[in-house]
Scaffold this active site. Structure first.
Site, PDB file in Angstrom:
ATOM      1  N   LYS A   1       5.945   6.177   7.024  1.00 23.17           N
ATOM      2  CA  LYS A   1       5.388   5.313   8.076  1.00 23.17           C
ATOM      3  C   LYS A   1       6.491   4.832   9.003  1.00 23.17           C
ATOM      4  CE  LYS A   1       1.827   3.395   5.036  1.00 23.17           C
ATOM      5  NZ  LYS A   1       1.309   2.190   4.398  1.00 23.17           N
TER       6      LYS A   1
ATOM      7  N   ASP B   1      -6.649  -6.444  -1.959  1.00 21.38           N
ATOM      8  CA  ASP B   1      -5.232  -6.725  -2.190  1.00 21.38           C
ATOM      9  C   ASP B   1      -5.016  -7.803  -3.243  1.00 21.38           C
ATOM     10  OD1 ASP B   1      -4.508  -4.743  -0.438  1.00 21.38           O
ATOM     11  OD2 ASP B   1      -3.870  -6.091   1.167  1.00 21.38           O
TER      12      ASP B   1
ATOM     13  N   HIS C   1       0.817  -1.212   0.000  1.00 18.69           N
ATOM     14  CA  HIS C   1       0.000   0.000   0.000  1.00 18.69           C
ATOM     15  C   HIS C   1       0.853   1.266   0.000  1.00 18.69           C
ATOM     16  CE1 HIS C   1      -3.063  -2.661   2.323  1.00 18.69           C
ATOM     17  NE2 HIS C   1      -3.161  -2.848   1.021  1.00 18.69           N
TER      18      HIS C   1
ATOM     19  N   TYR D   1       1.164   1.705  13.406  1.00 18.94           N
ATOM     20  CA  TYR D   1       1.717   2.559  12.358  1.00 18.94           C
ATOM     21  C   TYR D   1       1.597   4.012  12.831  1.00 18.94           C
ATOM     22  CZ  TYR D   1      -0.392  -0.993   9.102  1.00 18.94           C
ATOM     23  OH  TYR D   1      -0.816  -2.107   8.440  1.00 18.94           O
TER      24      TYR D   1
END
Length: 185
Positions: free
Chosen positions: A74, A168, A64, A131
């Site tokens: 991130k 996905d 992603h 995250y």
């Protein structure tokens, strides 16, 4: 010192953070983020959002990323469990374009993935995953790349029984993916 090291990986913009854990009879304590230490370690971003996910063993999430102007850096940390974490360089013109770095994360380690990278992970056991991201989530600008794109060639530890979201499963390969990152970012 709350951080043992900030180690640049094979793609030097991706940084592995090793934490100092302070255990005692009650459990342990560690600092997950300290602005001054992170800036000194080469991570000069601030964070705008925190996310938490739980993934069962064999789950793959990713690959992603978000397009500009909502591109996200991130800092990812496993609270409990173990994951194989991957960052794929998607910055056009980068000497590492289409290459990836992968590391096993468990409590005490975090990975910094800057903007211009696609991110994914595979849960090696049931795992809680934190995250910290530099920009807020934008559904309109979120994109993905197929987790097992043969041109990237990620060596996922578990190949059989992989669990994916329907979204996905339908991600395009890198060569067809919408990308608006240039090197250097």
């Amino acid at each position: 010192m709350p951080f043992k090291s900030f180690k640049r990986l094979e793609i030097p913009d991706v940084i592995l953070v090793e934490y100092t854990i302070f255990p005692d009879q009650r459990g342990f304590f560690t600092e997950l983020y300290k602005k001054t230490a992170f800036h000194a370690g080469g991570i000069t971003y601030d964070f705008a959002q925190a996310n938490l996910s739980f993934s069962r063993k064999n789950v793959v999430r990713g690959l992603h990323y978000q397009l500009k102007p909502a591109e996200q850096g991130k800092l990812v940390y496993v609270i409990d469990g173990r994951v194989y974490d991957v960052a794929v360089d998607i910055r056009r013109g980068s000497p590492w374009f289409g290459k990836y770095v992968g590391v096993v994360l468990e409590p005490g380690l975090a990975l910094w993935i800057p903007p211009g990278f696609a991110h994914g992970f595979q849960a090696l056991e049931d795992s809680y995953f934190l995250y910290l991201v530099t920009k807020e989530y934008s559904q309109q600008l979120e994109r993905c790349i197929l987790w097992d794109d043969p041109e990237i060639g990620i060596n996922w530890p578990i190949r059989e029984g992989v669990i994916l979201s329907e979204r996905d499963k339908k991600c395009p390969r890198l060569r067809e993916a919408e990308i608006n990152f240039e090197y250097p970012v």
